[in-house]
Design an enzyme around this catalytic site. Structure first.
Site, PDB file in Angstrom:
ATOM      1  N   LYS A 184       0.870  -1.180   0.000  1.00  0.00           N
ATOM      2  CA  LYS A 184       0.000   0.000   0.000  1.00  0.00           C
ATOM      3  C   LYS A 184       0.899   1.221   0.000  1.00  0.00           C
ATOM      4  O   LYS A 184       1.706   1.425   0.918  1.00  0.00           O
ATOM      5  CB  LYS A 184      -0.893  -0.015   1.235  1.00  0.00           C
ATOM      6  N   LYS A 243      -2.113  -1.523  -3.889  1.00  0.00           N
ATOM      7  CA  LYS A 243      -2.968  -0.340  -3.829  1.00  0.00           C
ATOM      8  C   LYS A 243      -2.133   0.918  -3.881  1.00  0.00           C
ATOM      9  O   LYS A 243      -1.162   1.009  -3.131  1.00  0.00           O
ATOM     10  CB  LYS A 243      -3.754  -0.403  -2.524  1.00  0.00           C
TER      11      LYS A 243
END
Ligand code: PBG
Length: 323
Positions: A195, A248
């Site tokens: 992330k 992400k």
């Protein structure tokens, strides 16, 4: 005149040839639809930066989940917006917390859909960081204990899969152990493994009221420039027991999706985040691009890169378009 022996255009000449050799295919099976849940009744408050997305009270959320199920989308991902926040996010693991109530209510009313719950502190802390603060810093190991309590409380309420998005080191292992010790050996973890500290989250932070009150998230989320490090993150999470590895955001990190998929062969999820959604909505509303074609192109490219699962605010639209 030169005449090529091999002509790629032969198999492009009509739609039947094209669909016969098409490689990446978007399927409703791959989609996860995210939702923001709030306390109250009859609340359906549109999020200005994310047109068509709402903060929903539980009664309204149930209607949405029924729609999602009707569209044959296999899963929803829930984010909670609590009424009260504190320094350590205790409300995130309260038995009557917003997520815990929402999960129980959905489980009572809607059968046979996967409920995934995001495990993080940022929506629940007054400072908006994803961990506990000591002397101005986000501390890792004491945060792990709280994350484990949150995950456990979600699963006790009926969550089918937890998705830790905090980026603390060791959270997958800590959560796995907490779930196993309490008899939840079969509940999978989808970890936000890579992330990034991305600028693409701002609409989400408006929606979830989770903008950090000071500083930023770069001491725990990944540097946008790094891809080798994403492989280390993925390997650690796999070693700690993660079942699905998430990358992400998605669009700017297709190389990472590709590498993680190739290296490990694990189920890979890609999060087509709020800023990616908002960019398309904004360009489409000013007539600059065709929304449907652009969305299908981007999501197909995410599949082509190697993602098995796509979390996207377009999930319902896509399900309607492709079914
Ligand atoms: C919470 C969390 C964030 C997102 C998912 N979980 C925001 C952040 O890290 O600031 C972003 C999702 C999106 O932008 O759609 N840690």
């Amino acid at each position: 005149m030169y005449s090529p022996v091999y002509r790629l255009r032969r198999l492009r000449q009509n739609e039947n040839f094209r669909r016969m050799i098409r490689e990446a295919k978007l399927s409703v099976d791959d989609l996860i639809m995210p939702y923001f849940v709030v306390h109250g009744k009859g609340i359906r408050q549109e999020i200005p930066s994310m047109p068509g997305n709402f903060r929903l009270s539980i009664d309204e959320l149930i209607k949405e989940v029924e729609d999602v199920k009707g569209l044959n989308i296999p899963a929803v991902l829930l984010f909670g917006i609590p009424e009260t926040k504190d320094e350590t996010g205790t409300y995130a693991y309260a038995e009557d917390g917003i997520i815990q109530q929402a999960v129980r209510a959905i489980k009572e009313r809607v059968r046979d859909i996967i409920i995934i719950t995001d495990v993080c502190l940022c929506e629940y802390t007054t400072h908006g960081h994803c961990g506990v603060i000591e002397s101005g810093e986000v501390v890792n190991d004491s945060t792990l204990e709280i994350l484990s309590l949150i995950a456990l409380s979600h699963v006790k309420a009926g969550s089918d899969m937890v998705a830790p998005s905090d980026m603390m080191d060791g959270r997958v292992g800590a959560i796995r152990r907490a779930l196993d010790e309490n008899g939840y050996k079969n509940v999978p973890i989808m970890s936000y493994a890579a992330k990034y500290a991305s600028a693409f989250y701002s609409p989400f932070r408006e929606a979830a009221e989770s903008t950090p009150a000071f500083g930023d998230r770069r001491s725990y989320q990944m540097d946008i420039a790094n891809a080798d490090e994403a492989l280390r993150e993925a390997r650690l999470d796999i070693d700690e027991g993660a079942d699905i590895i998430m990358i992400k955001p998605a669009l700017s990190y297709l190389d990472v999706i590709y590498r993680v998929k190739n290296q490990f062969g694990y189920p890979v999820a890609a999060y087509n985040v709020s800023g990616e959604f908002a960019m398309i909505k904004s360009a489409a509303s000013s007539g600059l691009i065709d929304e449907k074609k652009t969305v299908l192109e981007i999501l197909t490219s995410i599949k082509r890169a190697g993602a098995d699962v796509i979390i996207t605010y377009f999930a319902k639209d896509v399900a309607e378009w492709i079914s």
